[in-house]
Motif scaffolding. Structure first.
Motif, PDB file in Angstrom:
ATOM      1  N   UNK A 115     -13.070 -36.284  29.962  1.00  0.00           N
ATOM      2  CA  UNK A 115     -12.465 -36.124  31.285  1.00  0.00           C
ATOM      3  C   UNK A 115     -11.121 -36.840  31.295  1.00  0.00           C
ATOM      4  N   UNK A 116     -10.072 -36.117  31.654  1.00  0.00           N
ATOM      5  CA  UNK A 116      -8.740 -36.701  31.757  1.00  0.00           C
ATOM      6  C   UNK A 116      -8.465 -37.202  33.163  1.00  0.00           C
ATOM      7  N   UNK A 117      -8.814 -36.375  34.149  1.00  0.00           N
ATOM      8  CA  UNK A 117      -8.627 -36.797  35.545  1.00  0.00           C
ATOM      9  C   UNK A 117      -9.384 -35.875  36.490  1.00  0.00           C
ATOM     10  N   UNK A 118      -9.672 -36.413  37.653  1.00  0.00           N
ATOM     11  CA  UNK A 118     -10.283 -35.668  38.754  1.00  0.00           C
ATOM     12  C   UNK A 118      -9.372 -35.832  39.953  1.00  0.00           C
ATOM     13  N   UNK A 119      -9.065 -34.715  40.594  1.00  0.00           N
ATOM     14  CA  UNK A 119      -8.118 -34.735  41.703  1.00  0.00           C
ATOM     15  C   UNK A 119      -8.673 -33.912  42.860  1.00  0.00           C
ATOM     16  N   UNK A 120      -8.148 -34.111  44.063  1.00  0.00           N
ATOM     17  CA  UNK A 120      -8.586 -33.295  45.201  1.00  0.00           C
ATOM     18  C   UNK A 120      -8.239 -31.821  44.979  1.00  0.00           C
ATOM     19  N   UNK A 121      -8.935 -30.955  45.665  1.00  0.00           N
ATOM     20  CA  UNK A 121      -8.700 -29.511  45.536  1.00  0.00           C
ATOM     21  C   UNK A 121      -7.237 -29.142  45.794  1.00  0.00           C
ATOM     22  N   UNK A 122      -6.625 -29.804  46.751  1.00  0.00           N
ATOM     23  CA  UNK A 122      -5.246 -29.470  47.121  1.00  0.00           C
ATOM     24  C   UNK A 122      -4.232 -29.809  46.035  1.00  0.00           C
ATOM     25  N   UNK A 123      -4.635 -30.525  44.990  1.00  0.00           N
ATOM     26  CA  UNK A 123      -3.707 -30.902  43.907  1.00  0.00           C
ATOM     27  C   UNK A 123      -3.454 -29.761  42.935  1.00  0.00           C
ATOM     28  N   UNK A 124      -4.243 -28.693  42.987  1.00  0.00           N
ATOM     29  CA  UNK A 124      -4.045 -27.537  42.112  1.00  0.00           C
ATOM     30  C   UNK A 124      -3.215 -26.500  42.858  1.00  0.00           C
ATOM     31  N   UNK A 125      -2.041 -26.196  42.327  1.00  0.00           N
ATOM     32  CA  UNK A 125      -1.167 -25.210  42.952  1.00  0.00           C
ATOM     33  C   UNK A 125      -0.668 -24.218  41.918  1.00  0.00           C
ATOM     34  N   UNK A 126      -0.441 -23.005  42.359  1.00  0.00           N
ATOM     35  CA  UNK A 126       0.096 -21.957  41.504  1.00  0.00           C
ATOM     36  C   UNK A 126       1.609 -22.036  41.538  1.00  0.00           C
ATOM     37  N   UNK A 127       2.251 -21.863  40.392  1.00  0.00           N
ATOM     38  CA  UNK A 127       3.700 -21.918  40.342  1.00  0.00           C
ATOM     39  C   UNK A 127       4.298 -20.526  40.140  1.00  0.00           C
ATOM     40  N   UNK A 128       4.089 -19.954  38.959  1.00  0.00           N
ATOM     41  CA  UNK A 128       4.700 -18.655  38.665  1.00  0.00           C
ATOM     42  C   UNK A 128       4.005 -18.009  37.472  1.00  0.00           C
ATOM     43  N   UNK A 129       4.446 -16.817  37.130  1.00  0.00           N
ATOM     44  CA  UNK A 129       3.958 -16.141  35.934  1.00  0.00           C
ATOM     45  C   UNK A 129       5.123 -15.994  34.967  1.00  0.00           C
ATOM     46  N   UNK A 130       4.882 -16.375  33.714  1.00  0.00           N
ATOM     47  CA  UNK A 130       5.908 -16.288  32.678  1.00  0.00           C
ATOM     48  C   UNK A 130       5.312 -15.536  31.500  1.00  0.00           C
ATOM     49  N   UNK A 131       5.866 -14.385  31.189  1.00  0.00           N
ATOM     50  CA  UNK A 131       5.363 -13.530  30.112  1.00  0.00           C
ATOM     51  C   UNK A 131       3.871 -13.300  30.268  1.00  0.00           C
ATOM     52  N   UNK A 132       3.050 -13.765  29.347  1.00  0.00           N
ATOM     53  CA  UNK A 132       1.603 -13.533  29.417  1.00  0.00           C
ATOM     54  C   UNK A 132       0.847 -14.787  29.844  1.00  0.00           C
ATOM     55  N   UNK A 133       1.508 -15.670  30.566  1.00  0.00           N
ATOM     56  CA  UNK A 133       0.877 -16.892  31.041  1.00  0.00           C
ATOM     57  C   UNK A 133       1.213 -17.113  32.510  1.00  0.00           C
ATOM     58  N   UNK A 134       0.287 -17.778  33.184  1.00  0.00           N
ATOM     59  CA  UNK A 134       0.525 -18.235  34.545  1.00  0.00           C
ATOM     60  C   UNK A 134       0.799 -19.732  34.465  1.00  0.00           C
ATOM     61  N   UNK A 135       1.687 -20.209  35.294  1.00  0.00           N
ATOM     62  CA  UNK A 135       2.014 -21.629  35.323  1.00  0.00           C
ATOM     63  C   UNK A 135       1.409 -22.211  36.591  1.00  0.00           C
ATOM     64  N   UNK A 136       0.607 -23.252  36.410  1.00  0.00           N
ATOM     65  CA  UNK A 136       0.027 -23.957  37.552  1.00  0.00           C
ATOM     66  C   UNK A 136       0.411 -25.426  37.450  1.00  0.00           C
ATOM     67  N   UNK A 137       0.236 -26.133  38.547  1.00  0.00           N
ATOM     68  CA  UNK A 137       0.477 -27.569  38.561  1.00  0.00           C
ATOM     69  C   UNK A 137      -0.791 -28.253  39.044  1.00  0.00           C
ATOM     70  N   UNK A 138      -1.141 -29.313  38.352  1.00  0.00           N
ATOM     71  CA  UNK A 138      -2.302 -30.116  38.726  1.00  0.00           C
ATOM     72  C   UNK A 138      -1.819 -31.544  38.862  1.00  0.00           C
ATOM     73  N   UNK A 139      -1.680 -31.997  40.097  1.00  0.00           N
ATOM     74  CA  UNK A 139      -1.127 -33.327  40.387  1.00  0.00           C
ATOM     75  C   UNK A 139       0.228 -33.517  39.728  1.00  0.00           C
ATOM     76  N   UNK A 140       1.067 -32.502  39.812  1.00  0.00           N
ATOM     77  CA  UNK A 140       2.417 -32.610  39.278  1.00  0.00           C
ATOM     78  C   UNK A 140       2.558 -32.282  37.805  1.00  0.00           C
ATOM     79  N   UNK A 141       1.464 -32.191  37.068  1.00  0.00           N
ATOM     80  CA  UNK A 141       1.520 -31.845  35.653  1.00  0.00           C
ATOM     81  C   UNK A 141       1.435 -30.335  35.486  1.00  0.00           C
TER      82      UNK A 141
END
Length: 127
Positions: free
Chosen positions: A69-95
């Motif tokens: 386990x690296x970290x546990x964060x509240x649900x609101x810490x996971x956000x969608x950013x964008x799609x780049x080529x064949x990947x989606x970019x998300x942010x989890x507590x800023x990472x």
């Protein structure tokens, strides 16, 4: 057995007591960062429960095999950013994490659950 069932079997022993599994998917975290350039994606497992989002290290040889386990964060810490080529970019507590296009449905389920649970509007590209 479906991929979703296999992921659940691998993740279930790592879910903290008192939390209910919602969805999980494989992601990648870039280990080397040079400004806006990200290199050496390392596998991670994102586990969404009814209360939190957990990020685990993952086996490079087995899909969605949680290790540490690296970290546990509240649900609101996971956000969608964008799609780049064949990947989606998300942010989890800023990472920043990359989610392979193959996990787009699981990511969509996670974002929909978080949106309904927190009442926040999450931006997401339509496929």
């Amino acid at each position: 057995m479906s991929l979703r069932d296999e992921i659940y079997e691998r993740v279930a022993p790592h879910i903290p007591p008192g939390e209910a599994f919602v969805v999980s998917f494989q992601a990648e975290e870039p280990l080397l960062k040079f400004g806006s350039i990200r290199l050496l994606p390392w596998p991670r497992v994102v586990v969404v429960t009814d209360k939190r989002v957990h990020l685990f290290t993952s086996s490079p040889w087995r899909v969605c095999e949680p290790r540490r386990l690296l970290r546990s964060v509240p649900l609101s810490a996971l956000t969608f950013s964008t799609r780049v080529l064949l990947k989606h970019v998300i942010h989890l507590s800023g990472e920043m994490l990359w989610v392979n296009f193959a996990y787009r449905e699981l990511l969509g389920e996670a974002l929909a659950f978080i949106q309904s649970a927190t009442g926040t509007r999450l931006e997401r590209d339509d496929d």
